[in-house]
Design an enzyme around this catalytic site. Structure first.
Site, mmCIF file in Angstrom:
data_model
loop_
_atom_site.group_PDB
_atom_site.id
_atom_site.type_symbol
_atom_site.label_atom_id
_atom_site.label_comp_id
_atom_site.label_asym_id
_atom_site.label_seq_id
_atom_site.Cartn_x
_atom_site.Cartn_y
_atom_site.Cartn_z
ATOM 1 C CG ASP A 89 -2.042 0.992 1.353
ATOM 2 O OD1 ASP A 89 -2.269 1.396 0.200
ATOM 3 O OD2 ASP A 89 -2.262 1.448 2.349
ATOM 4 C CB ALA A 217 -12.903 3.001 1.752
#
Ligand code: G3H
Ligand code: 13P
Ligand code: ZN
Length: 312
Positions: A89, A217
Site C-alpha cells: 500500500d 474508505a
C-alpha cells in the site's frame, strides 16, 4: 488454494460489479483476524501492508519486514479455501517496491500522486515495467486525497480528471487505479455531510475499464467508536464513509476498498475493554484474543457491505 494474485481477485470483482476489501496489517494478529473473517464469510480478501508496516514488522529493516509479513500471509492463506492476496500500500520509492516484489507480493502501489501529472505518469510507467517483468500487478493514484479542511471550492484542484485518467492508464499500463474522489485517510473524514463524487467514479470507469480503488474508505462505525470511548479512548469528531455511500461508489465502478482505521478502532476497543475488565491480566494471548475477535467482527461486517461475502 489459495495465496493468489491480487489481479485474479480484482478482475473477478470488476467483471461481476462488487468490491473486495483491502485491509491493512502490521502484525500476526491482524493477519489471523482478516483470514478468519474471509473464511467465515466465504469471501476473497486482500491483505495490504504500508511502508511503515514493512518497517515495523522488520524491526527497522523493510526487506526483513516484507519477508516476515509475506511468509505469514502465504502460510495462513495456504491452509484455507478462500482466495487471499498480498499488496504493498502507498509505495513511494523503489526500495520498498523491490522489497515487496522480492518477497512475493501479488501487487504493489506506486503512489506518486503528490507529483505533477506528467511526473506521476513517468514514475508509474517505470514501476509498471519493473513489476510486470516479475509478474506483479501495479496500482497507482491520480489526484490527491482530500484533507478534512478541503471543500467543494478546492475539490477541482485535488480530485481526479477523467480525461487524464484515460491518458494515464493508456500510457502507463497500470492494472488498478485509485482516483481521488473525495475521501481522506483516518478517523476524521468529513466535517459535515459525507460527500463522494460518484459521477467522477463512473466517468473514470467508463474511460479506463480497469478495477478502481477507493482509499480512505473506513466506515468508522459508531458501535466501535462508542465501545472504545466507553473504555477511555477519545475519538470525538470521528466520522467515516457511510455504508450506503460506499455501496453507491461500488455501483459506479469501485472494486478495491482500502480500510485500516476500522480495524484499528475495533482492535483498540477490544484491548481497552479486556484490560479494563481484567486488571490482573498480563498474558498478551488473552488481551490480544479479544481485540482480534473484534477485528474479525468488523472485517466480516465490511465484507457483507462491500458485496464480497459469498464470492470466494
Ligand atoms: O493509507 C494509510 C494506511 O492507513 C497505512 O497507514 O502508513 O500509518 O501504516 P500507516
Ligand atoms: P482508512 O484510513 O479510511 O482506513 O483508509 C485506509 C487506506 O486508504 C489505506 O490505503
Ligand atoms: Zn490509502
Amino acid at each position: 488454494m489459495p495465496y493468489v494474485k491480487t489481479k485474479q481477485i480484482l478482475e473477478k470483482a470488476h467483471n461481476e460489479n462488487y468490491a473486495v476489501g483491502a485491509f491493512n496489517v502490521n502484525d500476526l494478529e491482524f493477519v489471523q483476524a482478516i483470514i478468519k473473517a474471509a473464511v467465515l464469510e466465504n469471501s476473497p480478501a486482500i491483505i495490504e501492508v504500508s511502508e511503515g508496516a514493512l518497517k515495523y514488522a522488520g524491526d527497522g529493516d523493510v526487506e526483513r519486514g516484507a519477508f516476515v509479513l509475506a511468509s505469514m500471509v502465504k502460510h495462513f492463506a495456504e491452509t484455507v479455501s478462500v482466495p487471499i492476496a498480498l499488496h504493498l500500500d502507498h509505495g513511494h520509492d523503489l526500495k520498498h517496491i523491490m522489497a515487496a516484489i522480492k518477497a512475493g507480493f501479488g501487487s504493489v502501489m506506486i503512489d506518486a500522486s503528490d507529483k505533477p501529472f506528467e511526473e506521476n505518469m513517468r514514475i508509474t510507467r517505470q514501476i509498471v515495467e519493473i513489476a510486470h517483468a516479475a509478474g506483479v500487478a501495479v496500482e497507482a493514484e491520480l489526484g490527491r486525497l482530500m484533507g478534512v479542511e478541503d471543500n467543494v471550492v478546492s475539490a477541482e484542484s485535488v480530485l481526479v480528471h477523467p480525461d487524464e485518467a484515460k491518458e494515464f492508464v493508456t500510457q502507463t499500463q497500470v492494472d488498478f487505479l485509485a482516483p481521488a474522489v473525495g475521501t481522506s485517510h483516518g478517523a476524521f473524514k468529513f466535517k459535515g455531510e459525507a460527500k463522494i463524487d460518484y459521477d467522477r467514479i463512473a466517468a473514470v470507469k467508463e474511460l479506463t475499464q480497469i478495477p478502481l480503488v477507493l482509499h480512505g474508505a473506513s466506515g468508522v462505525p459508531g458501535k466501535w467508536v462508542e465501545l472504545a470511548e466507553k473504555y477511555g479512548a477519545d475519538l470525538s469528531g470521528a466520522k467515516g464513509v457511510p455504508d450506503e455511500v460506499l455501496q453507491t461508489a461500488i455501483s459506479k465502478g469501485i472494486n478495491k476498498v482500502n480500510m485500516d482505521t476500522d480495524l484499528r478502532i475495533a482492535f483498540v476497543a477490544g484491548l481497552r475493554k479486556h484490560l479494563a475488565e481484567n486488571p490482573k491480566e498480563f498474558d498478551p494471548r488473552k488481551y490480544f484474543s479479544e481485540a482480534k475477535d473484534f477485528v474479525t467482527e468488523v472485517v466480516r461486517d465490511r465484507m457483507r457491505v462491500l458485496g464480497s461475502a459469498g464470492k470466494a
